[in-house]
Design an enzyme around this catalytic site. Structure first.
Site, short mmCIF file in Angstrom:
data_model
loop_
_atom_site.label_atom_id
_atom_site.label_comp_id
_atom_site.label_asym_id
_atom_site.label_seq_id
_atom_site.Cartn_x
_atom_site.Cartn_y
_atom_site.Cartn_z
N SER A 1 3.35 -6.58 10.80
CA SER A 1 3.00 -5.29 11.41
C SER A 1 1.57 -5.22 11.90
O SER A 1 0.66 -5.85 11.36
CB SER A 1 3.21 -4.20 10.36
OG SER A 1 2.67 -2.98 10.78
N TYR B 1 0.56 -1.45 2.52
CA TYR B 1 1.66 -2.01 3.31
C TYR B 1 1.17 -3.19 4.15
O TYR B 1 1.76 -4.27 4.13
CB TYR B 1 2.22 -0.90 4.21
CG TYR B 1 3.20 -1.32 5.27
CD1 TYR B 1 4.49 -1.69 4.94
CD2 TYR B 1 2.84 -1.29 6.61
CE1 TYR B 1 5.41 -2.04 5.92
CE2 TYR B 1 3.74 -1.64 7.60
CZ TYR B 1 5.03 -2.01 7.26
OH TYR B 1 5.92 -2.35 8.24
N LYS C 1 2.10 -7.15 3.85
CA LYS C 1 2.66 -7.87 5.01
C LYS C 1 1.83 -9.12 5.31
O LYS C 1 2.38 -10.20 5.55
CB LYS C 1 2.70 -6.96 6.23
CG LYS C 1 3.81 -5.90 6.20
CD LYS C 1 5.18 -6.52 6.41
CE LYS C 1 6.28 -5.49 6.59
NZ LYS C 1 7.62 -6.12 6.61
#
Lengths: 324, 324
Positions: free
Chosen positions: A120, A144, A148
């Site tokens: 992402s 997050y 990732k």
């Protein structure tokens, strides 16, 4: 060809599954089996090949989700940005442990499968002034994104070792997501145009000048499908790709929406939200993205096409899903 | 002040413990408790404060290793490069799960402790021609380096969340390590000078022109101690530092050894090893390392000083340890 989609119940997973069901093939090879895995077993799919739907915890991924002779795995299962920020344990469990479980399942196969991992834009920093090079360092400002980026490192290493054959695609913020607002910090990026196009009011947590790095569902799906069939020997040791998305301000997006549906813009109300702004404010507004087009990843088209895509593909399904 | 050393039985952990025992303080604060943790309980230490020695698996780190009110944790526990390459499971367990266990133990403390994490030059690529900038991307070519880079991301995120207060120090290859050859792919970097200085023959798996990024045990220890006491507000969001080590060719090292002990060079025999060369060949030979000196990390001195340090501090203990 045998394919698995982890996160097969999510909206991108479903778009990929629908595409595979429609074409019956991937990269010129006929599909004979598709396995859809998600926290709850995904809904059945009408397709010209066998479809198995499995529900479960990806941190304890059942081997049935990666059956013998699996050729391609789309790994889209994730706890998204605001949710991973709210629940550290859950983010780590799904976004990191789930990754390790996938590697372990792949090691049991006779041949390393292609793994298309959805990383992402949130794994980068840079903010509003950024125009990141392809070899920019990932220095995430949210859990997050950190999970990732860490997962990319572990998957790339597993690839080097011959356990898998990975392509890490750092997806831009997807816009316009069908359905309802979700727990991603970037949820507003879609809501701000989707809700007015549905005739609903919505709020904008950031200024209209705020720039985002986006991609439509159709472009994201096309990139992931291309990554599943591409020649990975062209990647060398660098298994991460920043696909050629679109840099747009929220104001530009609202202008395009207004062109498509005059009056829609009046349904958007400013409602500054510091928590959201702090998370998305660290994400880079643009990437040079020079490497991916040379490897066959199609460059994103303009905002008018992005709005038209939603109206053509996702407006009616969204109305139905939400009972509007 | 309460301090824990994870990997307290290793040679760098012991150097830090010895320094703390000698000075009784860190950053001007008196030490009242030191906990040494390692896979086997470290040997007791004579010190002007309480010392507790605990053995165990870091992936299931006992809370006793991080007692209430712990102020500083040196995290040196690791499965090193060639070992992590040989045993994927073990590397992941210690280098990743151990990290998560540390974060979980720290979350139980009332105040986030300073964590000094030893990352590594092995987390970078670049090879012999590299001169890496401070913001260079970590693209490891080995599992140990991938696990270290991933751990940095997770520790930096835990720091951002307020669970810990981390400084990630990417240590150069340590030279001259006391003791015996170990399972690190870089073991030869020390052996090639240590063994002849002990009067023993040794082999060289790479050409003499091969350049390495190194630091002596005294410089590495000084950097880790400085990281434990520094003002981390100066780091901003970037918690990783490349300390100012030394770029030297193996030939330069052998020349310095010969100056210190004429005739020693004749004890080195070329024995090319493709496995070793492939691992260390991806590590960068040099870093610009411009940020760390501005933050008070001392620049490394020359090879003659590095050889002299070994002769003064580590030659006799190494002889005794190995029964020479």
């Amino acid at each position: 060809m045998k394919i698995t989609i982890l996160g097969g119940g999510g909206f991108l997973g479903r778009k990929i599954a629908d595409h595979l069901a429609r074409t019956g093939a991937l990269g010129g090879c006929a599909i004979r089996e598709l396995t859809l895995f998600d926290i709850h077993a995904p809904a059945p799919l009408d397709a010209p090949f066998n479809v198995t739907c499995i529900g479960g915890d990806i941190a304890e991924l059942p081997q049935a989700a990666i059956p013998p002779e699996t050729d391609v795995i789309f790994h889209l299962a994730a706890v998204v940005s605001a949710a991973a920020e709210a629940d550290y344990e859950l983010g780590r469990r799904v976004n990191l442990r789930g990754n390790d479980a996938l590697i372990d399942a792949c090691r049991k196969l006779a041949k390393p499968p292609r793994v298309v991992f959805t990383s992402s834009v949130a794994s980068f920093s840079g903010g509003q002034d950024a125009m990141l090079a392809d070899d920019a360092r990932q220095m995430p400002g949210n859990s997050y994104g950190a999970q990732k980026a860490a997962a990319e490192l572990i998957l790339s290493d597993a690839s080097r070792r011959g356990f898998i054959d990975v392509v890490n695609i750092r997806l831009p913020t997807i816009c316009i997501r069908p359905g309802a607002p979700n727990k991603a910090a970037s949820s507003f990026v879609s809501s701000v145009v989707r809700e007015p196009l549905l005739g609903l009011t919505t709020t904008l947590p950031v200024p209209e000048s705020f720039k985002v790095w986006i991609a439509s569902p159709a472009f994201a799906t096309a990139w992931l499908l291309h990554a599943a069939a591409m020649d990975t020997s062209l990647l060398g040791t660098d298994r991460g790709l920043n696909p050629p998305g679109l840099c747009a301000s929220v104001g530009d997006m609202l202008d395009a929406m207004e062109r498509a549906m005059p009056g829609a813009r009046a349904l958007v109300q400013a409602a500054p939200d510091a928590v959201i702004a702090n998370i998305v404010g660290t994400w880079p507004a643009a990437f040079a993205a020079t490497r991916a087009p040379g490897l066959g990843f199609v460059r994103h088209t303009d905002l008018d096409a992005l709005i038209a895509e939603f109206l053509a593909n996702d407006l009616e399904p969204t109305r139905m899903m939400r009972g509007l």
